[in-house]
Scaffold this motif. Structure first.
Motif, PDB file in Angstrom:
ATOM      1  N   ALA A  18      20.278  80.778  47.474  1.00 13.94           N
ATOM      2  CA  ALA A  18      20.420  81.836  46.467  1.00 13.94           C
ATOM      3  C   ALA A  18      20.126  81.350  45.042  1.00 13.94           C
ATOM      4  N   MET A  19      19.932  80.051  44.862  1.00 19.11           N
ATOM      5  CA  MET A  19      19.660  79.522  43.516  1.00 19.11           C
ATOM      6  C   MET A  19      18.321  80.036  42.995  1.00 19.11           C
ATOM      7  N   GLU A  20      18.252  80.198  41.674  1.00 17.55           N
ATOM      8  CA  GLU A  20      16.972  80.497  41.035  1.00 17.55           C
ATOM      9  C   GLU A  20      16.008  79.355  41.359  1.00 17.55           C
ATOM     10  N   PRO A  21      14.720  79.631  41.501  1.00 16.25           N
ATOM     11  CA  PRO A  21      13.764  78.590  41.899  1.00 16.25           C
ATOM     12  C   PRO A  21      13.793  77.331  41.022  1.00 16.25           C
ATOM     13  N   ALA A  22      13.899  77.492  39.716  1.00 13.95           N
ATOM     14  CA  ALA A  22      13.900  76.316  38.832  1.00 13.95           C
ATOM     15  C   ALA A  22      15.138  75.451  39.067  1.00 13.95           C
ATOM     16  N   LEU A  23      16.299  76.088  39.217  1.00 21.21           N
ATOM     17  CA  LEU A  23      17.533  75.343  39.479  1.00 21.21           C
ATOM     18  C   LEU A  23      17.447  74.660  40.842  1.00 21.21           C
ATOM     19  N   ARG A  24      16.954  75.380  41.827  1.00 23.89           N
ATOM     20  CA  ARG A  24      16.856  74.787  43.158  1.00 23.89           C
ATOM     21  C   ARG A  24      15.924  73.572  43.156  1.00 23.89           C
ATOM     22  N   ALA A  25      14.838  73.635  42.428  1.00 22.43           N
ATOM     23  CA  ALA A  25      13.916  72.496  42.348  1.00 22.43           C
ATOM     24  C   ALA A  25      14.614  71.290  41.711  1.00 22.43           C
ATOM     25  N   ARG A  26      15.348  71.505  40.602  1.00 24.70           N
ATOM     26  CA  ARG A  26      16.087  70.405  39.954  1.00 24.70           C
ATOM     27  C   ARG A  26      17.163  69.863  40.896  1.00 24.70           C
ATOM     28  N   PHE A  27      17.862  70.781  41.545  1.00 22.87           N
ATOM     29  CA  PHE A  27      18.935  70.409  42.471  1.00 22.87           C
ATOM     30  C   PHE A  27      18.378  69.567  43.621  1.00 22.87           C
ATOM     31  N   ASP A  28      17.297  70.016  44.239  1.00 24.00           N
ATOM     32  CA  ASP A  28      16.709  69.276  45.363  1.00 24.00           C
ATOM     33  C   ASP A  28      16.237  67.890  44.942  1.00 24.00           C
ATOM     34  N   GLY A  59      23.764  69.936  37.306  1.00 24.90           N
ATOM     35  CA  GLY A  59      24.645  70.968  36.771  1.00 24.90           C
ATOM     36  C   GLY A  59      25.400  71.750  37.835  1.00 24.90           C
ATOM     37  N   VAL A  60      25.286  71.353  39.090  1.00 27.42           N
ATOM     38  CA  VAL A  60      25.941  72.018  40.218  1.00 27.42           C
ATOM     39  C   VAL A  60      27.021  71.086  40.762  1.00 27.42           C
ATOM     40  N   VAL A  61      28.219  71.609  40.915  1.00 30.07           N
ATOM     41  CA  VAL A  61      29.324  70.819  41.469  1.00 30.07           C
ATOM     42  C   VAL A  61      29.209  70.857  42.988  1.00 30.07           C
ATOM     43  N   ILE A  62      29.244  69.675  43.599  1.00 36.26           N
ATOM     44  CA  ILE A  62      29.188  69.609  45.058  1.00 36.26           C
ATOM     45  C   ILE A  62      30.326  68.751  45.589  1.00 36.26           C
ATOM     46  N   ARG A  63      30.706  69.037  46.814  1.00 35.94           N
ATOM     47  CA  ARG A  63      31.597  68.172  47.585  1.00 35.94           C
ATOM     48  C   ARG A  63      30.857  67.825  48.850  1.00 35.94           C
ATOM     49  N   TYR A  64      30.997  66.580  49.271  1.00 38.61           N
ATOM     50  CA  TYR A  64      30.268  66.145  50.455  1.00 38.61           C
ATOM     51  C   TYR A  64      30.996  65.030  51.168  1.00 38.61           C
ATOM     52  N   TYR A  65      30.606  64.854  52.423  1.00 42.54           N
ATOM     53  CA  TYR A  65      31.113  63.772  53.252  1.00 42.54           C
ATOM     54  C   TYR A  65      29.965  62.827  53.558  1.00 42.54           C
ATOM     55  N   VAL A  66      30.255  61.546  53.547  1.00 39.62           N
ATOM     56  CA  VAL A  66      29.257  60.533  53.874  1.00 39.62           C
ATOM     57  C   VAL A  66      29.594  59.960  55.243  1.00 39.62           C
ATOM     58  N   LEU A  71      23.982  57.536  58.606  1.00 37.52           N
ATOM     59  CA  LEU A  71      23.145  57.696  57.412  1.00 37.52           C
ATOM     60  C   LEU A  71      22.951  59.174  57.069  1.00 37.52           C
ATOM     61  N   THR A  72      24.069  59.913  57.052  1.00 40.34           N
ATOM     62  CA  THR A  72      24.024  61.345  56.791  1.00 40.34           C
ATOM     63  C   THR A  72      25.021  61.718  55.706  1.00 40.34           C
ATOM     64  N   VAL A  73      24.588  62.597  54.818  1.00 39.69           N
ATOM     65  CA  VAL A  73      25.447  63.197  53.805  1.00 39.69           C
ATOM     66  C   VAL A  73      25.516  64.688  54.131  1.00 39.69           C
ATOM     67  N   THR A  74      26.723  65.191  54.341  1.00 40.83           N
ATOM     68  CA  THR A  74      26.900  66.608  54.663  1.00 40.83           C
ATOM     69  C   THR A  74      27.536  67.306  53.463  1.00 40.83           C
ATOM     70  N   ILE A  75      26.811  68.250  52.888  1.00 35.44           N
ATOM     71  CA  ILE A  75      27.313  69.006  51.749  1.00 35.44           C
ATOM     72  C   ILE A  75      28.213  70.115  52.294  1.00 35.44           C
ATOM     73  N   VAL A  76      29.455  70.166  51.806  1.00 40.65           N
ATOM     74  CA  VAL A  76      30.410  71.152  52.314  1.00 40.65           C
ATOM     75  C   VAL A  76      30.806  72.196  51.268  1.00 40.65           C
ATOM     76  N   ARG A  77      30.462  71.936  50.005  1.00 38.56           N
ATOM     77  CA  ARG A  77      30.778  72.930  48.967  1.00 38.56           C
ATOM     78  C   ARG A  77      29.773  72.805  47.845  1.00 38.56           C
ATOM     79  N   VAL A  78      29.318  73.963  47.354  1.00 40.46           N
ATOM     80  CA  VAL A  78      28.401  74.040  46.216  1.00 40.46           C
ATOM     81  C   VAL A  78      28.962  75.100  45.273  1.00 40.46           C
ATOM     82  N   VAL A  79      29.173  74.725  44.001  1.00 39.57           N
ATOM     83  CA  VAL A  79      29.699  75.661  43.018  1.00 39.57           C
ATOM     84  C   VAL A  79      28.810  75.607  41.773  1.00 39.57           C
TER      85      VAL A  79
END
Length: 81
Positions: A18-28, A59-66, A71-79
């Motif tokens: 759902a992120m705007e394309p520019a934000l999603r590109a920076r985020f990725d 600029g996006v707050v994330i929570r994740y498990y390592v 060798l996997t990072v699982t994102i569980v929350r994006v705010v």
């Protein structure tokens, strides 16, 4: 050092989509940097669990498990606003 695989739980994946394309590109791009070393990159452990982490990525707050053995990072929350 091996690069970690990034995967998203369903709610954070929907938030990312759902992120705007520019934000999603920076985020990725920022997430690819995090995949190099998820224990650094400005992250902090949540409480006393080193593998449960929080960070601000593009600029996006994330929570994740390592999962170091997998060798996997699982994102569980994006705010973001």
């Amino acid at each position: 050092m091996s690069r970690y695989r990034i995967q998203y739980a369903p709610p954070p994946d929907q938030a990312r989509s759902a992120m705007e394309p520019a934000l999603r590109a920076r985020f990725d791009t920022a997430m690819q940097r995090l995949a190099v070393d998820p224990y650094r990159q400005g992250s902090a452990p949540v409480k006393t669990d080193e593998d449960r982490r929080a960070a601000v990525v593009a600029g996006v707050v994330i929570r994740y498990y390592v999962s170091a053995p997998a060798l996997t990072v699982t994102i569980v929350r994006v705010v973001y606003i």
